[in-house]
Structures are given as C-alpha cells and as structure tokens.
Scaffold this active site. Structure first.
Site, PDB file in Angstrom:
ATOM      1  N   ILE A   8       0.854  -1.185   0.000  1.00 27.58           N
ATOM      2  CA  ILE A   8       0.000   0.000   0.000  1.00 27.58           C
ATOM      3  C   ILE A   8       0.889   1.234   0.000  1.00 27.58           C
ATOM      4  O   ILE A   8       1.800   1.356   0.835  1.00 27.58           O
ATOM      5  CB  ILE A   8      -0.919   0.026   1.236  1.00 27.58           C
ATOM      6  CG1 ILE A   8      -1.703  -1.285   1.349  1.00 27.58           C
ATOM      7  CG2 ILE A   8      -1.873   1.220   1.175  1.00 27.58           C
ATOM      8  CD1 ILE A   8      -2.432  -1.456   2.675  1.00 27.58           C
ATOM      9  N   LYS A  40       6.612   8.156   9.929  1.00 25.37           N
ATOM     10  CA  LYS A  40       5.156   8.257   9.947  1.00 25.37           C
ATOM     11  C   LYS A  40       4.458   6.904   9.895  1.00 25.37           C
ATOM     12  O   LYS A  40       3.229   6.838   9.932  1.00 25.37           O
ATOM     13  CB  LYS A  40       4.686   9.138   8.787  1.00 25.37           C
ATOM     14  CG  LYS A  40       5.127  10.587   8.912  1.00 25.37           C
ATOM     15  CD  LYS A  40       4.544  11.446   7.805  1.00 25.37           C
ATOM     16  CE  LYS A  40       4.932  12.910   7.976  1.00 25.37           C
ATOM     17  NZ  LYS A  40       4.346  13.770   6.915  1.00 25.37           N
ATOM     18  N   ASP A  55       8.997   6.652  -2.224  1.00 27.33           N
ATOM     19  CA  ASP A  55       8.557   7.904  -2.835  1.00 27.33           C
ATOM     20  C   ASP A  55       8.033   7.543  -4.210  1.00 27.33           C
ATOM     21  O   ASP A  55       8.797   7.159  -5.093  1.00 27.33           O
ATOM     22  CB  ASP A  55       9.727   8.887  -2.935  1.00 27.33           C
ATOM     23  CG  ASP A  55       9.328  10.226  -3.558  1.00 27.33           C
ATOM     24  OD1 ASP A  55       8.229  10.316  -4.140  1.00 27.33           O
ATOM     25  OD2 ASP A  55      10.127  11.172  -3.469  1.00 27.33           O
ATOM     26  N   ASN A  83      -2.546   4.312  -3.282  1.00 26.47           N
ATOM     27  CA  ASN A  83      -3.290   5.221  -2.423  1.00 26.47           C
ATOM     28  C   ASN A  83      -2.658   6.608  -2.303  1.00 26.47           C
ATOM     29  O   ASN A  83      -3.349   7.583  -2.032  1.00 26.47           O
ATOM     30  CB  ASN A  83      -3.410   4.597  -1.024  1.00 26.47           C
ATOM     31  CG  ASN A  83      -3.895   5.596   0.006  1.00 26.47           C
ATOM     32  OD1 ASN A  83      -5.042   6.032  -0.010  1.00 26.47           O
ATOM     33  ND2 ASN A  83      -3.002   6.005   0.895  1.00 26.47           N
ATOM     34  N   TYR A 147      -7.300  19.157  -8.920  1.00 26.41           N
ATOM     35  CA  TYR A 147      -7.417  17.911  -8.162  1.00 26.41           C
ATOM     36  C   TYR A 147      -8.502  17.030  -8.776  1.00 26.41           C
ATOM     37  O   TYR A 147      -8.304  15.825  -8.971  1.00 26.41           O
ATOM     38  CB  TYR A 147      -7.742  18.207  -6.699  1.00 26.41           C
ATOM     39  CG  TYR A 147      -7.944  16.945  -5.889  1.00 26.41           C
ATOM     40  CD1 TYR A 147      -6.854  16.227  -5.417  1.00 26.41           C
ATOM     41  CD2 TYR A 147      -9.222  16.466  -5.615  1.00 26.41           C
ATOM     42  CE1 TYR A 147      -7.022  15.051  -4.692  1.00 26.41           C
ATOM     43  CE2 TYR A 147      -9.401  15.296  -4.889  1.00 26.41           C
ATOM     44  CZ  TYR A 147      -8.301  14.595  -4.423  1.00 26.41           C
ATOM     45  OH  TYR A 147      -8.491  13.429  -3.718  1.00 26.41           O
ATOM     46  N   LYS A 151      -8.135  13.139 -10.479  1.00 23.53           N
ATOM     47  CA  LYS A 151      -8.896  11.948 -10.097  1.00 23.53           C
ATOM     48  C   LYS A 151      -9.744  11.421 -11.260  1.00 23.53           C
ATOM     49  O   LYS A 151     -10.017  10.216 -11.335  1.00 23.53           O
ATOM     50  CB  LYS A 151      -9.763  12.256  -8.878  1.00 23.53           C
ATOM     51  CG  LYS A 151      -8.953  12.425  -7.602  1.00 23.53           C
ATOM     52  CD  LYS A 151      -8.113  11.184  -7.316  1.00 23.53           C
ATOM     53  CE  LYS A 151      -7.310  11.289  -6.037  1.00 23.53           C
ATOM     54  NZ  LYS A 151      -6.533  10.058  -5.757  1.00 23.53           N
ATOM     55  N   THR A 182      -9.904  12.265   7.582  1.00 21.09           N
ATOM     56  CA  THR A 182      -8.457  12.049   7.623  1.00 21.09           C
ATOM     57  C   THR A 182      -7.800  13.415   7.797  1.00 21.09           C
ATOM     58  O   THR A 182      -8.465  14.418   8.039  1.00 21.09           O
ATOM     59  CB  THR A 182      -7.942  11.407   6.322  1.00 21.09           C
ATOM     60  OG1 THR A 182      -8.118  12.331   5.236  1.00 21.09           O
ATOM     61  CG2 THR A 182      -8.683  10.109   6.013  1.00 21.09           C
TER      62      THR A 182
END
Length: 295
Positions: A8, A40, A55, A83, A147, A151, A182
């Site tokens: 992922i 993270k 990356d 993702n 954006y 998508k 999120t």
C-alpha cells in the site's frame, strides 16, 4: 497456503493508507506499508507490519521497493493499493501551474509508474490492483479543478489497466472515494488563501473555508469503516470493479449514472453557494465602477 501479500502506498498515520494497512493485516495479509517518511509508519511496524520507504515519484525508490518485496515474497504480490495522493485547492484562474504539475506527478503519473514496476509480481500471482480514486473525479466541484481532473484521470487509467491487464488475469478496481475523516486538508501544500488580485476575492469569506475542506466535514465517513468496505470488496471472489464509498458517494453515483451530461450545472450552484458568491462579486464590481465615475 502461502500468506497473501499487499503493498500500500501512502500509509502515513491517520490516513486512508494507514487504515487499509491495518484492515488487511487483520485479515491475515502480509502488509508492506510504505511512506516517504518512515517515521510516519513506525506505529505499523510495532503492530507487526512490514514498512518500506517509498517515494512514488522517484524511479530509484520505486525500483528498490520492488526488489524488497520480490525478495521477501519470492516474486509474488497479491494486491497493490495505489493510495498515495496530494491535494490542491484553488480556483483554476488562480492556480499555480508548478503546484498543479507536482500534484499530477503524485496523483496520476505515479499510479502508472508504480503499477508498471510491480506488474511482474502481480501477474505472477494473478493479483489485484486497487486505485483510490475520488467522487470528485466524477463531478466539477468548484475551487479544486486540478485535483478533480487528476482523479478523473485516475478513473480512466484504472479502466484502461483493467482491460490491458486482463490477458494475465489481473483484476483492477477503482474506489470512488467520498468524504473521509483524515488529515487530507491538513496536508495541503500551503494554506489555501485567495490571492488579492483574484476575481473571486470579494467572496473570499465564502470560498476560503471551502478551500480548507469545510464542505466535507459534516458528511465525512470514519476512515476505518471506509477501509473495511474497501478490503471486504477486494477479497471477494467477484469484487465490484467500481466501488463507491464515503460521504456523498451514493448521491454522486446516482447523479453521474442517471443524470444528463450537464447535470452538475444544475446541482452544483446551490451546493457551492454560487448565487451568493455571484452577488458579492457583482456588488464589488458595481462599487468599483461607481467610485470610478467622474463627479
């Protein structure tokens, strides 16, 4: 049976990738959770997941990730979840092309680059690719046109990959994601503020909150519940090829599926407060004209 594996991208804590990693882990998958910054994803390592520095815009980094997974699994990968994503909120007339291109590198070109690199491992296992798209790829919601366009490109790329990879039995799923709780808007490249020379500036007090995500807060789905929907679909014998999940996803599906080609011209103005914005802009223009009239 050998343990199934999933890689992922974009698993930083608190995001969709993080929730997906935990959900796949609970189903017994060997999870390779990746992020640009390993700090993270340390919480996932403590839970027993494999973490990989990746990356998605760097060819060397992608190659190294493939070599790592290949060595650990014997050359197989059952699921790839693309993702990783970047956001950019700004009216098209005010958009910075450099920022928009950088976002497209992450949201669009990286999806193909990562898929190309992991294709041999996916073909070896007749695996599944899951691309995390957005309902905004299906509707022209104002103030984040680049954006939305990225998508929309992901949606087309997903359908293209499904057809082109069908000879090898690789499944490809698009998730049309609605509003999810999120840190997405917190991770925007900069605070979304209209420039003072923007044509929309007279309505900044209405537009800037929308740029910062205020329109999705009340309708957002909890991220772990969303992840369960995505994983449940992925492990089905016959998964939905276009999965809709998240706040507003059902409404968007209905309008984009059964509405006419320009249905959003009718639906969007009220949702985005365009009549109020129009009044503010016209009032400002009239005030400017009045000041410029000779006395």
């Amino acid at each position: 049976m050998a343990q199934k594996s999933v890689l992922i991208t974009g698993c930083s804590e608190g995001g969709i990738g993080d929730a997906l990693a935990k959900s796949f882990h609970r189903r017994g998958f060997r999870v390779f959770a990746s992020a640009r910054n390993l700090a993270k994803v340390q919480h996932l390592k403590l839970m027993g997941l494999d973490i990989i520095e990746l990356d998605v815009t760097d060819e060397v980094s992608i190659t190294q990730a493939v070599l790592t997974v290949k060595a650990e699994t014997g050359g197989h990968l059952d699921v790839l979840v693309n993702n990783s994503g970047a956001g950019y909120s700004m009216p098209l007339l005010d958009s910075d092309m450099k920022v928009a291109k950088k976002m497209f590198d992450v949201n669009v070109f990286a999806v193909v680059a990562v898929t190309q690199a992991f294709a041999p491992l996916l073909i070896a296992s007749k695996g599944t690719i899951i691309n995390i798209g957005s309902v905004l790829g299906k509707m022209p919601f104002p103030w984040q046109g680049f954006y939305n366009a990225s998508k929309a490109a992901v949606a087309m790329i997903t359908d293209q990959l499904r057809i082109e990879l069908s000879p090898w039995g690789v499944r490809v799923i698009l998730v049309n994601t609605g509003a999810i709780r999120t840190h997405f808007f917190d991770n925007l490249p900069s605070k979304p503020v209209l420039p003072e020379d923007s044509l929309y500036y007279p309505a900044k007090h209405l537009i800037e909150p929308a740029l910062a995500g205020s329109e999705v807060e009340g309708n957002a789905m909890e991220v772990n519940a969303y992840a369960e929907v995505v994983v449940n679909n992925a492990i089905r014998r016959n998964p939905q090829k276009h999965l809709w999940s998240g706040g507003g996803a059902r409404v968007t599906w209905l309008a984009s599926t059964f509405g006419w080609s320009t249905v959003w011209d009718t639906l969007m103005p009220r949702v985005a407060k365009l009549p109020d914005i129009k009044k503010l802009i016209y009032a400002s223009e009239k005030a400017t004209q009045d000041r410029q009239k000779p006395k």
